[in-house]
Write an enzyme that holds these catalytic residues in place. Structure first.
Site, PDB file in Angstrom:
ATOM      1  N   TYR A 524       1.841 -13.066 -23.060  1.00 22.56           N
ATOM      2  CA  TYR A 524       2.557 -14.219 -22.282  1.00 22.56           C
ATOM      3  C   TYR A 524       3.932 -13.818 -21.627  1.00 22.56           C
ATOM      4  O   TYR A 524       4.757 -14.538 -21.740  1.00 22.56           O
ATOM      5  CB  TYR A 524       2.789 -15.332 -23.261  1.00 22.56           C
ATOM      6  CG  TYR A 524       1.695 -15.843 -23.995  1.00 22.56           C
ATOM      7  CD1 TYR A 524       0.178 -15.587 -23.644  1.00 22.56           C
ATOM      8  CD2 TYR A 524       1.645 -16.279 -25.415  1.00 22.56           C
ATOM      9  CE1 TYR A 524      -0.999 -15.989 -24.322  1.00 22.56           C
ATOM     10  CE2 TYR A 524       0.643 -16.875 -25.960  1.00 22.56           C
ATOM     11  CZ  TYR A 524      -0.565 -16.312 -25.787  1.00 22.56           C
ATOM     12  OH  TYR A 524      -1.634 -16.761 -26.567  1.00 22.56           O
ATOM     13  N   HIS A 525       3.842 -12.801 -21.107  1.00 23.91           N
ATOM     14  CA  HIS A 525       5.293 -12.315 -20.479  1.00 23.91           C
ATOM     15  C   HIS A 525       5.142 -11.931 -18.963  1.00 23.91           C
ATOM     16  O   HIS A 525       5.539 -10.904 -18.605  1.00 23.91           O
ATOM     17  CB  HIS A 525       5.679 -11.029 -21.131  1.00 23.91           C
ATOM     18  CG  HIS A 525       6.089 -11.178 -22.515  1.00 23.91           C
ATOM     19  ND1 HIS A 525       6.396  -9.924 -23.485  1.00 23.91           N
ATOM     20  CD2 HIS A 525       6.322 -12.305 -23.301  1.00 23.91           C
ATOM     21  CE1 HIS A 525       6.552 -10.551 -24.645  1.00 23.91           C
ATOM     22  NE2 HIS A 525       6.556 -11.868 -24.621  1.00 23.91           N
ATOM     23  N   LEU A 526       4.470 -12.844 -18.312  1.00 23.28           N
ATOM     24  CA  LEU A 526       4.068 -12.533 -16.887  1.00 23.28           C
ATOM     25  C   LEU A 526       5.489 -12.557 -15.921  1.00 23.28           C
ATOM     26  O   LEU A 526       6.516 -13.548 -16.266  1.00 23.28           O
ATOM     27  CB  LEU A 526       3.462 -13.715 -16.304  1.00 23.28           C
ATOM     28  CG  LEU A 526       1.903 -14.159 -16.644  1.00 23.28           C
ATOM     29  CD1 LEU A 526       1.350 -15.404 -16.437  1.00 23.28           C
ATOM     30  CD2 LEU A 526       0.996 -12.988 -16.190  1.00 23.28           C
TER      31      LEU A 526
END
Length: 603
Positions: A524-526
């Protein structure tokens, strides 16, 4: 005195709530120096600093609702309730990737915050700054020495209010808005300690502070949880205190349920935003000075492209006139890929507090198998801000290097005293897991428009494992993790492997690669889709345009080595200062750890 303090706090909350309103014609008629799109991790910081330090008027737009005032606001405030947020599209854009070619065609979940605080109101609250060498690399990628470590460290410290009693560290801040703490939950302390001990038994160091001199090693993790046991999102840390400050609050309007459709132009200058309210009415919101995009690594490039700023040929395919050809908008997408190595345990885990009963549809998440424990934990949090609900349960972790020749750690661990099915559902048995991911993948992806409809979810393609180097790094991470999990420190707890299963062929590279392809998840580290040096300059200004900046994780030129919320807050603090021609003095008196033998030794 306690009653008086409670009354004062309640009054401040009521005053602050009055500044949060739905988008309307009355809001649109107001005059604002700045319009900030997105009240997330960066947007709340920008609103706070622009109003308090610039003394500017700010209109802060948020597509979602408030993180306070609803029957279920506790989900966004209680640290242990984080899985409720990640699985709830009320507060979450609930994106998924396009099918990933190198992950057996799977579509991976990519939650993004749709609420005041943005993803800082949904995330796992891990406070990790990354390694000093990440910022030395940034300075080269951006072409500005002012993004090197000695220049960014003062902004990490400006933002931070570390709750540790020892205030002597030159790496920590103690007076900032963002509360950062550590937890030692009694119910699972022993098994958390076992993970740190296992890392040391495997030949790795112990580190006192993963955000200090030495990231490499195993030890306690910092988390964005305040002294009342409440999630320290940027809404809680920056926005609500701002709105409770009468003078500053008069300069800020927060408009929720405000959906930004496109930017408004006067020639090559952006002058405002067209937005739709919850009733479908369209409003033109004008900025006297600038529009600031803080909609995140998906939303910011999407809004630019919808407005005709991007690759002209790609825009043409959607019938969008290219007002400004900027081909790198939406390119360079980066994300962390992770997997879980899980074991069933003889005893000691979170399962008695977290496991629920299936088969009740949406109610299942509230149907606890041991409800008396869940109720007790909830009551302790509500009344005292303590107990198993007052922590994110990422209390220990580690950073290691995957191979000789890696100058600083490229593998991260979050240890969790519990097993999960998928990503979010707790297994109703004692267990534990090492949540493992590589930190500097070489694969690059894209965020592209699906259509010119602003409400159509964009096409998110991280392009995971597209390079041989990334495949090898993940395989090495798997092998090193298995070695750690087999150390004697876990003998007291270990029952048997859960995932991968006991009969898995750990010696087969092909089997490992196949398991990773079918079991890995996004971290979840876009990030990096409006990168400094490619889409914006070193102060966030969009190249070739006036009156518009981007300030969020999308402007990172490359990912930092760890979770991304702390760096996002830092860069917002730094750009807010740059907007008024200010820079904090560089911190020349600190260094960082590098193993002397890193070129030849993995540990």
């Amino acid at each position: 005195r306690g009653e008086e303090a409670l009354h004062r706090r309640s009054r401040r909350h009521r005053v602050a709530s009055m500044a949060v309103r739905r988008l309307s014609a009355a809001v649109a008629r107001g005059r604002h120096d700045y319009v900030v799109v997105g009240a997330g991790s960066a947007g709340c910081v920008m609103a706070h600093r622009l109003a308090k330090e610039h003394e500017a008027s700010v209109l802060l737009l948020e597509a979602g609702g408030s993180n306070r005032g609803s029957w279920d606001s506790w989900k966004n405030l209680m640290p242990a309730a984080l899985t409720f947020n990640l699985a709830n599209n009320k507060y979450n854009w609930d994106f998924h990737t396009v099918p990933q070619r190198h992950l057996d065609g799977r579509r991976l979940h990519e939650p993004r915050g749709k609420i005041l605080g943005g993803s800082s109101s949904l995330n796992a609250m891990a406070y990790i700054r990354g390694h000093a060498l990440d910022y030395e690399r940034w300075a080269k990628e951006i072409g500005s020495e002012h993004w090197s470590y000695k220049h960014v460290l003062p902004y990490f410290r400006k933002a931070q209010r570390h709750l540790d009693a020892d205030t002597s560290s030159p790496y920590r801040g103690f007076d900032g808005p963002l509360a950062v703490s550590r937890k030692r939950t009694a119910a699972v302390r022993a098994i958390n300690d076992a993970f740190v001990k296992a890392g040391m038994q495997a030949g790795y160091a112990h580190t006192e502070d993963q955000n200090g001199y030495q990231q490499e090693g195993f030890g306690q993790m910092d988390m964005t949880v305040n002294d009342r046991g409440v999630r320290s999102s940027t809404a809680e840390a920056y926005l609500w205190p701002l709105l409770a400050d009468g003078r500053a609050a008069s300069k800020v309007t927060v408009a929720t349920r405000s959906f930004a459709n496109r930017l408004l132009f006067d020639g090559h200058r952006v002058v405002g935003v067209e937005a739709t309210d919850e009733n479908g009415n369209t409003h033109k919101l004008l900025a006297e000075r600038e529009v600031i995009l803080s909609a995140g690594a998906v939303g910011s490039p999407q809004l630019l492209m919808l407005s005709g700023v991007g690759d002209a040929e790609e825009l043409k395919t959607h019938g969008i006139e290219a007002l400004h050809h900027l081909p790198d908008v939406g390119k360079n997408l980066q994300d962390h890929l992770e997997f879980y190595i899980q074991y069933l345990a003889k005893h000691t885990s979170l399962y008695p507090y977290a496991a629920t009963l299936p088969g009740f549809g949406p109610l299942s998440k509230y149907m606890f198998r041991q409800p008396w424990r869940a109720l007790t934990a909830g009551a302790m949090w509500l009344l005292a801000g303590t107990g198993v609900s007052a922590t994110n349960h990422f209390e220990v972790g580690g950073f290691i290097r995957s191979a000789a020749g890696r100058q600083h750690p490229d593998i991260q661990y979050h240890f969790i005293p519990g097993c999960v099915v998928g990503q979010l559902e707790f297994l109703p048995q004692h267990g534990y897991q090492a949540h493992c991911g590589t930190l500097r993948p070489t694969s690059r992806g894209t965020v592209r428009l699906a259509s010119k409809d602003p409400r159509a979810a964009p096409l998110i393609d991280p392009n995971f494992l597209a390079t041989k180097e990334d495949v090898v790094d993940m395989r090495n991470a798997f092998k090193l993790t298995m070695e750690i999990m087999r150390q004697p420190a876990f003998d007291e707890f270990r029952l048997r492997p859960f995932e991968p299963a006991e009969d898995f062929d750990h010696k087969s590279d092909a089997a490992i690669d196949a398991w990773i392809r079918s079991n890995s998840h996004s971290g979840y580290h876009l990030s990096c889709t409006c990168a400094m040096g490619r889409v914006v300059d070193a102060e966030g200004k969009v190249l070739g345009l006036d009156g518009v900046r981007v300030v969020d994780a999308s402007v990172m030129p490359s990912m930092t080595s760890g979770n991304l919320n702390a760096p996002t807050v830092m860069l917002a603090e730094k750009i807010a200062d740059a907007m008024r021609g200010k820079r904090l003095p560089a911190q020349e008196d600190v260094g960082w750890y590098e193993p002397a033998d890193w070129k030849t030794q993995q540990r």
